[in-house]
Design a protein around this motif. Structure first.
Motif, PDB file in Angstrom:
ATOM      1  N   GLU A   1      -2.361   2.492  -4.502  1.00  0.00           N
ATOM      2  CA  GLU A   1      -3.728   2.818  -4.112  1.00  0.00           C
ATOM      3  C   GLU A   1      -4.477   3.521  -5.247  1.00  0.00           C
TER       4      GLU A   1
ATOM      5  N   SER B   1       0.832  -1.200   0.000  1.00  0.00           N
ATOM      6  CA  SER B   1       0.000   0.000   0.000  1.00  0.00           C
ATOM      7  C   SER B   1       0.866   1.250   0.000  1.00  0.00           C
TER       8      SER B   1
ATOM      9  N   VAL C   1      -5.187  -3.244  -2.019  1.00  0.00           N
ATOM     10  CA  VAL C   1      -4.892  -1.842  -2.335  1.00  0.00           C
ATOM     11  C   VAL C   1      -5.971  -1.312  -3.300  1.00  0.00           C
ATOM     12  N   GLY C   2      -6.078   0.005  -3.383  1.00  0.00           N
ATOM     13  CA  GLY C   2      -7.137   0.608  -4.183  1.00  0.00           C
ATOM     14  C   GLY C   2      -7.135   0.203  -5.638  1.00  0.00           C
TER      15      GLY C   2
END
Length: 412
Positions: free
Chosen positions: A309, A304, A331-332
């Motif tokens: 992200e 991350s 993670v995004g």
């Protein structure tokens, strides 16, 4: 007369990277739409001393790198690079007569495009694929909040406020651009996708190759890609002894190379799993499917950080297009692509225990594998194919070159 678009690129094929593969897919789809595309690479493209080069049927104009010791100095070197690119671009514009300049990351390409565009009366599109300052943090060339970091971030924002339209690859980056004060209606997302026809559902493993690599007799967890710190392969190695506690015959296959190669090999030995981890090195692109076929579960353990992200990677999409099983950190960039429990399984980023538990659970749920494979393939076919994704350029270009292209309808 058809629309003429001049793309300004950091680098291109024959170099292999997610950047060059995305570029090639975009160009193919734009040609299918009847547009003429032209291609200029920056001085950062290496390995070609020619002013022009033909690669696999695609014509590229090259920019020579600035010479002299000053070219290696921070800031001055970047200024020289942009000056060279600006001069090359201006000459090419006069030669080609494009309707639109389309600059792709990094900002070192956008600024010369803006200068030439304003001087010669051409609209400029800037496509943000990632922010250089965030990648530089991972590579260790700067740190978040440093003067260099803030300067580069400021240049990105400066360019985004001045280009005619901005394009980006995912919702995470779009939200970051909007947060910089850029009007949302000036930003279009052209998501990462795959050419579905280029990917067949996973084939049978080559047993001779499997035996040669020492992978026979147990489940194979694998990663294929570049060994950068942000990929989190150290977390995967930390998780592997825990996976072995559940599955003593398991093997770990790492295909590729990069800055973390030596450190990862040393880590495997330190953990006492060196005999169970296979470092296959880099393999020719045409051979990659054979290595995919050896792997039962693909792992994408990205750490991350702002880069991971915000940015969606290509690799999980390619895996889904082949009907592969995969686990990935939460993670995004992964959450935007992967539907947890359906097209893949997510684990806590940076948590080796969570990774090990998720892999063990997936390997223990064999009855769910066929539906997971179908769901991943279906998602890519229906939502993440390049024809659908690249159609979003129509409205962007139509707003800048009226009459040259039908705006059509943006894809959801």
């Amino acid at each position: 007369m058809s629309l003429r678009v001049l793309h300004v690129l950091d680098h291109s094929i024959p170099l292999h990277s997610g950047y060059t593969f995305r570029t090639l897919s975009i160009l193919r789809e734009q040609r299918k739409l009847g547009w003429e595309t032209f291609h200029l690479t920056s001085p950062k493209h290496v390995g070609c001393p020619l002013a022009e080069e033909e690669v696999d049927g695609w014509h590229f104009h090259r920019t020579p790198a600035p010479a002299g010791p000053a070219a290696k100095w921070p800031v001055i070197g970047e200024a020289m690079l942009m000056k060279r690119l600006e001069e090359r671009l201006a000459g090419l514009v006069r030669q080609i007569g494009p309707d639109i300049l389309h600059a792709h990351s990094p900002v070192l390409n956008a600024i010369p495009a803006l200068r030439v565009g304003r001087r010669l009366g051409l609209p400029v599109v800037y496509e943000v694929r990632a922010f250089w300052e965030d990648a530089a943090v991972d590579h260790g060339t700067t740190r978040e909040g440093s003067l260099r970091y803030r300067l580069t971030r400021g240049l990105e924002t400066w360019a985004l406020r001045r280009v005619d339209r901005a394009v980006t690859i995912c919702e995470g980056l779009r939200a970051d651009i909007v947060a910089r004060g850029i009007a949302a209606e000036r930003i279009t997302v052209v998501p990462n996708a795959v050419d579905v026809e280029s990917f067949d559902s996973g084939g049978e493993p080559d047993e001779a190759l499997k035996a040669r690599l020492g992978l026979s007799g147990g489940a194979v967890i694998g990663f294929i890609g570049s060994f950068y710190a942000y990929e989190g392969l150290d977390v995967l190695l930390d998780a592997f002894p825990k996976i072995l506690a559940h599955l003593p015959d398991a093997r770990l296959l790492l295909v590729g190379g990069g800055p973390r190669d030596a450190a990862l090999r040393a880590q495997a030995e330190r953990l006492g799993v060196g005999g169970r981890v296979v470092f296959a090195g880099r393999v020719p692109h045409r051979e990659v499917p054979r290595y995919y076929d050896l792997i039962d579960v693909l792992a994408y353990p990205r750490r991350s950080m702002r880069l991971t992200e915000l940015v969606t990677p290509l690799k999980p999409l390619e895996a889904m297009a082949q009907g592969r099983l995969l686990v990935a950190s939460d993670v995004g960039g992964h959450r935007e692509l992967i539907r947890d429990g359906r097209t893949g399984m997510l684990f806590r980023a940076g948590d080796a225990d969570s990774l090990a538990e998720t892999v063990a659970r997936l390997l223990g749920e064999r009855e769910s594998w066929p539906e997971r494979r179908r769901a991943g393939r279906r998602y890519v076919v229906e939502e993440r194919n390049w024809t659908r994704s690249a159609a979003n350029y129509r409205r962007v270009y139509a707003s800048l070159a009226p009459g040259k292209v039908d705006a059509g309808v943006d894809q959801p």
